[in-house]
Design a protein around this motif. Sequence first.
Motif: not given
Length: 398
Positions: A70-71, A75-77, A193, A198, A220, A222-224, A226
């Motif tokens: 993720r790092q 990414a968010d997730r 990303h 996305d 991985t 974005r929050e939206t 997930w």
Amino acid sequence: MPIRPDDICPRPQPLPPLPTQPHAPPIYPASVWECDSPQQADAMLGGNAPGYVYQRDRHPNADLLAEKCRQLHGADRAIVTASGMGALSAALLAQLEAGQHAVVSNRLYGKTLVLFGSEAARLGITVSVIDTGDLAAVEAAMTEQTKLLLVETLANPLVQVADIATLADVAHRRDCRLLVDNTFASPIVCRPHALGADLVMESLTKTMNGHSDVILGLLTGRETTWSRVPAVVSAWGLASAPFECWLAARGLLTAHLRVERACRNALAAAEFLRQRPEIDRVDYPGLTDHPQYGLARRQFATGEDGKTLFGTIVAFRLRGGRPAADAFIHAASRIPFCPSLGELSTTLSHPETTSHRGMTSGEREALGITGGTIRLSVGTESSEFVCNALAQGLTAID
Ligand SMILES: *Cc1c(COP(=O)(O)O)cnc(C)c1O
């Protein structure tokens, strides 16, 4: 009364006290964890408290690996799956439902084309397979129902570069999400990303683990994107195993070193191959006359020396076609013929008989693949070793 062996043996043993911390992560093979109370179990299973209950839902080795990925991707997730195909399946199942439509590149990994072909069709999802390098064709293929656009950062085997930023724009104007298979690049070379993707998937089996001993995947997002992903991975049984995650996390410790070295070697190999009379075409986005050299420079990261990293895969075509390929593969004995990629050692593959064998020769030719096409996955040896090993194969061709 001594305690009976049949009462000792089955009891789980608590760990001894650990006043110092191990410098390498432990492996947690436990399928199930002991809970303090029903309230705690309820909160953890509902995703409202941290902690582990059942390995198929979550386990520490997967979380450790997912967090590092993720790092790396910004990414968010992130979630780790049992294979790269598991990650693609999770993306498909979480993002699409019956009646919806996906637009996918015609230059995808073979099994991805099966997943987005006959398998998606069985779920009532329609798919258009097109040349995603042609933006007008992408626009024309999109409908009201198009919810997913799928491309590979570097396509197999001729390493065309996807214009991720532009494709993300096209998708977002239509309320569609862009999923990028970044396996050939890895986040050391490209972070989709940051360019607008996305969702990103990778086969960790390849460059990220890098040691040819693990099958794993990564998704991985974005929050939206997930909301459905963890439930899909658990319910469809796509989860990863602890030991594989532990190995891949170890492989990842050296990914930046391996990839930078291999990218340098790949450029040296491409420049070497280009001068050889036995070869009529070399595809590598780091060659300045490659049609997407400029795009690659914009999208790809730079290494320690400030120069762009163009990836570790080089494709070339032997003038003598299939007989020349057979002779080359036999004579280049220091380059193992392994139909995979991203290993520590340089390996080669022959798309006609491996990754693209499911296509007709006409379909292959339309993609630029012939019997003489060789795909090289460049490793971390010295560049002299790589070029000498290639020269040894080429001298066998008459
Ligand atoms: C290998 C690969 C996959 C599938 O990954 P597995 O880990 O083998 O399931 C998907 N996409 C690309 C580009 C690959 O090379």
